[in-house]
Design a protein around this motif. Structure first.
Motif, PDB file in Angstrom:
ATOM      1  N   ILE A   1       0.829  -1.206   0.000  1.00  8.78           N
ATOM      2  CA  ILE A   1       0.000   0.000   0.000  1.00  8.78           C
ATOM      3  C   ILE A   1       0.861   1.253   0.000  1.00  8.78           C
ATOM      4  CG2 ILE A   1      -1.672   1.306   1.366  1.00  8.78           C
ATOM      5  CD1 ILE A   1      -2.733  -1.466   2.306  1.00  8.78           C
ATOM      6  N   GLY A   2       1.892   1.276   0.854  1.00  5.17           N
ATOM      7  CA  GLY A   2       2.792   2.432   0.925  1.00  5.17           C
ATOM      8  C   GLY A   2       2.130   3.652   1.537  1.00  5.17           C
ATOM      9  N   GLY A   3       2.870   4.734   1.633  1.00  9.64           N
ATOM     10  CA  GLY A   3       2.359   5.988   2.171  1.00  9.64           C
ATOM     11  C   GLY A   3       2.419   6.027   3.682  1.00  9.64           C
ATOM     12  N   GLU A   4       1.871   7.098   4.248  1.00  9.45           N
ATOM     13  CA  GLU A   4       1.916   7.291   5.686  1.00  9.45           C
ATOM     14  C   GLU A   4       0.873   6.435   6.397  1.00  9.45           C
ATOM     15  OE1 GLU A   4       3.519  11.779   6.505  1.00  9.45           O
ATOM     16  OE2 GLU A   4       1.358  11.508   6.193  1.00  9.45           O
ATOM     17  N   GLY A   5       1.183   6.087   7.631  1.00 10.43           N
ATOM     18  CA  GLY A   5       0.217   5.369   8.446  1.00 10.43           C
ATOM     19  C   GLY A   5       0.754   4.057   8.957  1.00 10.43           C
ATOM     20  N   ALA A   6       0.076   3.509   9.948  1.00  5.63           N
ATOM     21  CA  ALA A   6       0.453   2.241  10.551  1.00  5.63           C
ATOM     22  C   ALA A   6      -0.546   1.172  10.156  1.00  5.63           C
ATOM     23  CB  ALA A   6       0.509   2.379  12.074  1.00  5.63           C
ATOM     24  N   GLN A   7      -0.042   0.033   9.683  1.00  2.00           N
ATOM     25  CA  GLN A   7      -0.882  -1.070   9.267  1.00  2.00           C
ATOM     26  C   GLN A   7      -1.139  -1.963  10.474  1.00  2.00           C
ATOM     27  OE1 GLN A   7      -1.405  -0.860   5.855  1.00  2.00           O
ATOM     28  NE2 GLN A   7      -3.005  -2.416   5.840  1.00  2.00           N
ATOM     29  N   LEU A   8      -2.380  -1.932  11.004  1.00  2.00           N
ATOM     30  CA  LEU A   8      -2.685  -2.749  12.176  1.00  2.00           C
ATOM     31  C   LEU A   8      -3.056  -4.173  11.796  1.00  2.00           C
ATOM     32  CD1 LEU A   8      -2.607   0.060  13.528  1.00  2.00           C
ATOM     33  CD2 LEU A   8      -4.462  -0.740  15.005  1.00  2.00           C
ATOM     34  N   THR A   9      -3.806  -4.330  10.736  1.00  2.00           N
ATOM     35  CA  THR A   9      -4.088  -5.639  10.162  1.00  2.00           C
ATOM     36  C   THR A   9      -4.030  -5.460   8.654  1.00  2.00           C
ATOM     37  OG1 THR A   9      -6.488  -5.457   9.862  1.00  2.00           O
ATOM     38  CG2 THR A   9      -5.712  -6.060  12.066  1.00  2.00           C
ATOM     39  N   THR A  10      -4.188  -6.553   7.926  1.00  2.86           N
ATOM     40  CA  THR A  10      -4.113  -6.451   6.467  1.00  2.86           C
ATOM     41  C   THR A  10      -5.094  -5.421   5.918  1.00  2.86           C
ATOM     42  OG1 THR A  10      -3.523  -8.796   6.379  1.00  2.86           O
ATOM     43  CG2 THR A  10      -4.227  -7.786   4.328  1.00  2.86           C
ATOM     44  N   TRP A  11      -6.269  -5.340   6.531  1.00  4.76           N
ATOM     45  CA  TRP A  11      -7.327  -4.496   5.976  1.00  4.76           C
ATOM     46  C   TRP A  11      -7.483  -3.165   6.696  1.00  4.76           C
ATOM     47  CZ3 TRP A  11     -11.591  -8.849   5.682  1.00  4.76           C
ATOM     48  CH2 TRP A  11     -11.253  -9.746   4.649  1.00  4.76           C
ATOM     49  N   VAL A  12      -6.644  -2.863   7.680  1.00  8.85           N
ATOM     50  CA  VAL A  12      -6.820  -1.641   8.468  1.00  8.85           C
ATOM     51  C   VAL A  12      -5.523  -0.847   8.527  1.00  8.85           C
ATOM     52  CG1 VAL A  12      -7.451  -0.650  10.696  1.00  8.85           C
ATOM     53  CG2 VAL A  12      -8.552  -2.762   9.926  1.00  8.85           C
ATOM     54  N   ARG A  13      -5.603   0.416   8.117  1.00  5.44           N
ATOM     55  CA  ARG A  13      -4.452   1.322   8.252  1.00  5.44           C
ATOM     56  C   ARG A  13      -4.940   2.609   8.919  1.00  5.44           C
ATOM     57  NH1 ARG A  13       0.520   3.131   4.426  1.00  5.44           N
ATOM     58  NH2 ARG A  13       1.121   1.066   5.105  1.00  5.44           N
ATOM     59  N   ILE A  14      -4.200   3.051   9.933  1.00  2.00           N
ATOM     60  CA  ILE A  14      -4.514   4.296  10.635  1.00  2.00           C
ATOM     61  C   ILE A  14      -3.464   5.338  10.272  1.00  2.00           C
ATOM     62  CG2 ILE A  14      -4.835   5.403  12.872  1.00  2.00           C
ATOM     63  CD1 ILE A  14      -5.646   2.708  13.997  1.00  2.00           C
ATOM     64  N   HIS A  15      -3.920   6.525   9.932  1.00  2.20           N
ATOM     65  CA  HIS A  15      -3.037   7.589   9.458  1.00  2.20           C
ATOM     66  C   HIS A  15      -2.778   8.605  10.563  1.00  2.20           C
ATOM     67  CE1 HIS A  15      -3.732   5.990   5.400  1.00  2.20           C
ATOM     68  NE2 HIS A  15      -4.991   5.852   5.789  1.00  2.20           N
ATOM     69  N   PRO A  16      -1.685   9.359  10.458  1.00  2.00           N
ATOM     70  CA  PRO A  16      -1.360  10.347  11.497  1.00  2.00           C
ATOM     71  C   PRO A  16      -2.459  11.365  11.750  1.00  2.00           C
ATOM     72  CG  PRO A  16       0.543   9.982  10.077  1.00  2.00           C
ATOM     73  CD  PRO A  16      -0.605   9.254   9.436  1.00  2.00           C
ATOM     74  N   ASP A  17      -3.272  11.668  10.723  1.00  2.00           N
ATOM     75  CA  ASP A  17      -4.351  12.652  10.911  1.00  2.00           C
ATOM     76  C   ASP A  17      -5.595  12.037  11.568  1.00  2.00           C
ATOM     77  OD1 ASP A  17      -5.372  11.107   8.889  1.00  2.00           O
ATOM     78  OD2 ASP A  17      -5.678  12.749   7.462  1.00  2.00           O
ATOM     79  N   ASN A  18      -5.469  10.815  12.040  1.00  2.00           N
ATOM     80  CA  ASN A  18      -6.526  10.089  12.751  1.00  2.00           C
ATOM     81  C   ASN A  18      -7.607   9.528  11.835  1.00  2.00           C
ATOM     82  OD1 ASN A  18      -7.344   8.966  15.207  1.00  2.00           O
ATOM     83  ND2 ASN A  18      -8.847  10.578  15.605  1.00  2.00           N
ATOM     84  N   THR A  19      -7.412   9.579  10.549  1.00  2.00           N
ATOM     85  CA  THR A  19      -8.326   8.875   9.655  1.00  2.00           C
ATOM     86  C   THR A  19      -7.925   7.399   9.617  1.00  2.00           C
ATOM     87  OG1 THR A  19      -6.955   9.398   7.720  1.00  2.00           O
ATOM     88  CG2 THR A  19      -8.811  10.876   8.209  1.00  2.00           C
ATOM     89  N   VAL A  20      -8.895   6.558   9.316  1.00  2.00           N
ATOM     90  CA  VAL A  20      -8.628   5.131   9.189  1.00  2.00           C
ATOM     91  C   VAL A  20      -9.127   4.670   7.831  1.00  2.00           C
ATOM     92  CG1 VAL A  20     -10.793   4.583  10.385  1.00  2.00           C
ATOM     93  CG2 VAL A  20      -9.035   2.828  10.170  1.00  2.00           C
ATOM     94  N   THR A  21      -8.310   3.869   7.143  1.00  2.00           N
ATOM     95  CA  THR A  21      -8.677   3.342   5.834  1.00  2.00           C
ATOM     96  C   THR A  21      -8.886   1.844   5.939  1.00  2.00           C
ATOM     97  OG1 THR A  21      -7.412   5.037   4.662  1.00  2.00           O
ATOM     98  CG2 THR A  21      -7.965   3.053   3.431  1.00  2.00           C
ATOM     99  N   PHE A  22     -10.029   1.397   5.440  1.00  2.00           N
ATOM    100  CA  PHE A  22     -10.309  -0.030   5.366  1.00  2.00           C
ATOM    101  C   PHE A  22     -10.145  -0.483   3.914  1.00  2.00           C
ATOM    102  CE2 PHE A  22     -12.915   1.335   9.045  1.00  2.00           C
ATOM    103  CZ  PHE A  22     -12.294   0.562  10.014  1.00  2.00           C
ATOM    104  N   TYR A  23      -9.427  -1.577   3.723  1.00  2.00           N
ATOM    105  CA  TYR A  23      -9.167  -2.116   2.390  1.00  2.00           C
ATOM    106  C   TYR A  23     -10.139  -3.264   2.132  1.00  2.00           C
ATOM    107  CZ  TYR A  23      -5.192   0.907   2.496  1.00  2.00           C
ATOM    108  OH  TYR A  23      -4.415   2.033   2.561  1.00  2.00           O
ATOM    109  N   VAL A  24     -10.998  -3.077   1.147  1.00  2.14           N
ATOM    110  CA  VAL A  24     -12.121  -3.986   0.903  1.00  2.14           C
ATOM    111  C   VAL A  24     -11.762  -4.947  -0.233  1.00  2.14           C
ATOM    112  CG1 VAL A  24     -14.537  -4.141   0.195  1.00  2.14           C
ATOM    113  CG2 VAL A  24     -13.785  -2.279   1.701  1.00  2.14           C
ATOM    114  N   PRO A  25     -11.788  -6.260   0.027  1.00  3.27           N
ATOM    115  CA  PRO A  25     -11.396  -7.243  -0.991  1.00  3.27           C
ATOM    116  C   PRO A  25     -12.544  -7.684  -1.888  1.00  3.27           C
ATOM    117  CG  PRO A  25     -11.756  -8.366   1.063  1.00  3.27           C
ATOM    118  CD  PRO A  25     -12.049  -6.908   1.328  1.00  3.27           C
ATOM    119  N   HIS A  26     -13.489  -6.798  -2.123  1.00  4.20           N
ATOM    120  CA  HIS A  26     -14.610  -7.078  -3.017  1.00  4.20           C
ATOM    121  C   HIS A  26     -14.758  -5.940  -4.015  1.00  4.20           C
ATOM    122  CE1 HIS A  26     -16.429 -10.658  -1.149  1.00  4.20           C
ATOM    123  NE2 HIS A  26     -16.085 -10.133   0.011  1.00  4.20           N
TER     124      HIS A  26
END
Length: 741
Positions: free
Chosen positions: A39-64
């Motif tokens: 995925i790359g970029g800023e943020g911490a990958q907590l699980t395969t589908w969850v990344r939390i960014h420094p600005d407190n947004t969270v991105t979920f990666y959807v496999p569908h």
């Protein structure tokens, strides 16, 4: 690597070893590190589908994939609910088509039929299903599985695990007990000391912990996101035109291809004279494939125009004499001559029928159907430096990667699939229907430049992977007291789901068997798959039995569903909301049908009249739905409504016919759709029974056709045993004459 079949997957799943890595798969620390690097970029990958960014947004990666069903919103809702994320800070991204993002939770749902496994076995199950998903390239969107499998076993678990990691991080940072910390609205709080931190501030520290395979999930009474109406992530870009579909792709140096395909499926190219086509303006190449001849030019229009300059002769593969009539005659012969293979044998079906006081018999049939997606099939391919890039709207990124790799003669690892939005799918954009993908790869390989292949609407209609045409021979018997004692059904071709032909009714003696009878027309999954055919057969025949017994069709079903409380509740709700038995406008009638599909039970009541030309006019469709639990209330209703419209199109108009081995229909004038002007009012009601999560993309479709046909019988006295309805003539005078008699 060749993909195992679903059957191989189900059989092999139980053999993958026990006692292996805890929380492997989407929760594996090793896998999440790989995911983060992809995925790359800023943020911490907590699980395969969850990344939390420094600005407190969270991105979920959807496999569908997203084709309008709202899965890109429903799945993040499920994860955000468990994570206690602030919905305003939630983002969504399509998961890349790489093995790291293979959908193990989907496999877990298949293996357990949505039932889950004991907590102590979760680690082993996660490992097993992830490795199988990786082996199978499992990333498919279909079968109404996204919410009930990926959401339940993946998104909820990954969200809850991420929350626990964040709480661990906060407790370590503040030197307090984890039990004293709570998560709320993308913050972790320690109320005793007043300390508070955002997810973004805790993410790096949280990523040092291993996710739990058995995180504690929330009680439904505590939900704040699930069960509400949230704006879908895909809608704004669709409104502004920013959404990227396969047909929108532009790659530097790209050429454009159009194709003249073999008219008779199974035929081949015999001879090509491309002299005039190659001389046409903008044309760069002509490529001969096994199933057609492609023209490659500097734009799609020039490529398409040059097709008319080709002189091509095709073979018919020995199928030139096949017609719709011969196909159904073949089916009738097969049903007459074969007892078939066992589907359901309960009690003494044949013997009970033979000894019945009254026997009712009827033959039913339905035609082939096209998918007719709004966006025609297309695929863009670039092959250079031993690598292949594919841009496509697909229902299975990893499956598409495997298809493209085989067509290119490459390793899967050398193929990158760029998964885009789909302008409709309904099964057509799954890798099991790969002709456009294979063609695009072979054309690009031959030309040596990036190529976008775009099918015409005629290509799309005449070279689909169709919903199968099916025939069924139905029989039922009543005893002297008028009790239904036997149900016998012989039908053509066993298809998925296996239970589609089964009935929920309390009939002691059942014999349901299938007969295989192959044709040259290719089959593919179509919205709700075999449920559309069998629900029409079973629920229309049930209506026939009700009238033969002299009973109200709704009450007749009620009596037979006394041991099926969920079915009964859905049936009752639909009847109540439709005012079954209540007054109707002059010239109107109602029909009813019920079906369970994809673990969701739907009952529908259709109100119909005849217009001035004697054609059916559907005024109202009332639907009652038990899907266990509703995730996004707005999308849930929209999916049921969409399924109703799709089913009405098939019931009223849908028909693919065959003459001289080729498909006759070419475009929408030949393949009519339900449009806004004849869309009925739809009234959808949900029962949240607490049962296992069911699907919603498909279950709204099957009951429509039989409910409509049953309403027409009530109105006209004409029993409909074949679709579409456009092939029948209707008159209320038939019913009036019967009433007079």
């Amino acid at each position: 690597m060749k993909r195992p079949s679903r059957r191989q997957f189900l059989i092999g799943g139980g053999a993958v070893g026990g006692g292996l890595l805890l929380a492997y798969g989407l929760l594996s620390p090793e896998r999440r590190e790989v995911a983060g690097s992809i995925i790359g970029g800023e943020g911490a990958q907590l699980t395969t589908w969850v990344r939390i960014h420094p600005d407190n947004t969270v991105t979920f990666y959807v496999p569908h994939g997203e084709m309008g069903q709202g899965v890109h919103t429903a799945l993040p809702m499920m994860a955000a609910e468990e994570m206690e994320a602030d919905w305003d800070l939630v983002r969504m991204e399509q998961a890349p088509a790489t093995p790291t993002f293979a959908n193990g939770p989907l496999g877990k749902g298949y293996l357990t039929n949505g039932g889950g496994v004991p907590a102590a076995l979760n680690g082993t199950a996660n490992f097993a299903t992830y490795k199988l998903a990786e082996l199978m390239n499992l990333q498919i969107t279909g079968g109404s599985t996204a919410v009930r499998f990926t959401g339940q076993f993946g998104m909820r678990v990954t969200g809850a695990a991420a929350k626990e990691m964040l709480i661990k991080a906060a407790a370590k940072k503040w030197g307090v007990a984890e039990s004293e910390c709570t998560a709320r609205l993308s913050h972790v709080l320690h109320e005793a000391s007043g300390q508070k931190a955002t997810f973004g501030e805790l993410a790096e520290l949280a990523a040092e912990f291993s996710p739990s395979a058995n995180p504690v999930l929330k009680n439904k009474k505590d939900y704040t996101i699930v069960g509400t109406a949230k704006q879908r992530f895909d809608i704004p870009a669709k409104v502004t035109g920013e959404s990227m579909y396969g047909i929108d792709v532009k790659v530097p140096g790209m050429l454009y291809a159009a194709i003249k395909q073999v008219p008779v499926i199974g035929g081949s190219v015999a001879r090509v004279n491309d002299t005039e086509a190659l001389a046409a303006r903008g044309v760069r190449a002509v490529v001969t494939l096994e199933d057609g001849v492609a023209v490659v030019a500097d734009n799609t229009w020039r490529a398409k125009q040059a097709l008319d300059l080709l002189e091509v002769e095709f073979t018919d593969g020995g199928n030139g004499d096949v017609s719709s009539e011969s196909i159904f005659a073949q089916f009738d012969k097969a049903l007459a001559e074969s007892e078939g293979e066992e589907d359901v044998e309960k009690g003494e079906g044949a013997a009970a029928l033979a000894s019945a006081q009254t026997v009712v018999e009827a033959d039913y049939r339905v035609p082939f159907l096209a998918h007719a997606t709004m966006e025609p099939m297309n695929c863009t391919v670039r092959i250079e430096n031993g690598k292949c890039d594919v841009w496509i709207g697909t229902q299975d990124g990893l499956g598409t990667r495997a298809v493209a790799a085989e067509a290119a003669g490459m390793s899967d690892d050398d193929v990158t699939v760029h998964t885009l939005m789909m302008g409709g799918g309904f099964g057509r954009r799954s890798p099991g229907s790969p002709n456009h993908i294979i063609q695009a790869v072979k054309i690009a390989k031959e030309v040596g430049a990036p190529v976008k292949l775009t099918w015409s609407r005629e290509d799309d209609m005449q070279h689909d992977y169709y919903r199968p045409a099916v025939s069924a021979r139905m029989s039922a018997g009543f005893d002297e007291e008028g009790n239904l004692t036997a149900w016998v059904n012989r039908y053509i071709r066993k298809d998925e789901p296996a239970e589609a032909s089964h009935i929920p009714y309390a009939v002691a003696n059942q014999s349901i068997r299938y007969v295989e009878s192959e044709v040259h027309i290719p089959y593919g999954p179509w919205r709700s798959v075999a449920h559309t055919q069998h629900t029409f057969f079973n629920e229309s025949f049930t209506d026939e039995l009700a009238h033969a017994a002299g009973k109200d069709p709704y009450q007749f079903r009620r009596d037979l569903l006394k041991d099926q409380p969920r079915h009964l509740a859905v049936l009752d709700l639909a009847a109540k909301k439709a005012n079954w038995g209540g007054p109707l406008p002059e010239g109107h009638a109602r029909g009813i049908a019920v079906q369970e599909s994809f673990q969701t039970i739907v009952a529908e009541v259709v109100e119909v009249s005849l217009d001035e030309n004697g054609r059916p006019r559907v005024h109202n469709v009332t639907a009652a739905v038990d899907c266990g639990e509703v995730i996004n209330t707005d999308t849930a209703r929209a999916q049921v409504e969409s399924g109703i419209i799709y089913g009405l199109t098939a019931a009223l108009y849908g028909e693919i016919t065959v003459e001289n081995g080729a498909v006759v229909e070419e475009n929408f004038p030949d393949y009519e759709m339900v449009r806004l002007a004849n869309t009925p009012k739809m009234d959808v009601h949900f029962i949240e029974s607490g049962a296992k999560l069911g699907g919603l993309g498909e279950p709204g479709t099957p009951p429509v056709a039989p409910a409509l046909a049953n309403a027409l019988f009530s109105l006209t006295g004409q029993r409909i045993r074949s679709l579409p309805l456009k092939n029948h003539e209707f008159s209320r005078s038939n019913r009036l004459a019967q009433a007079a008699d």
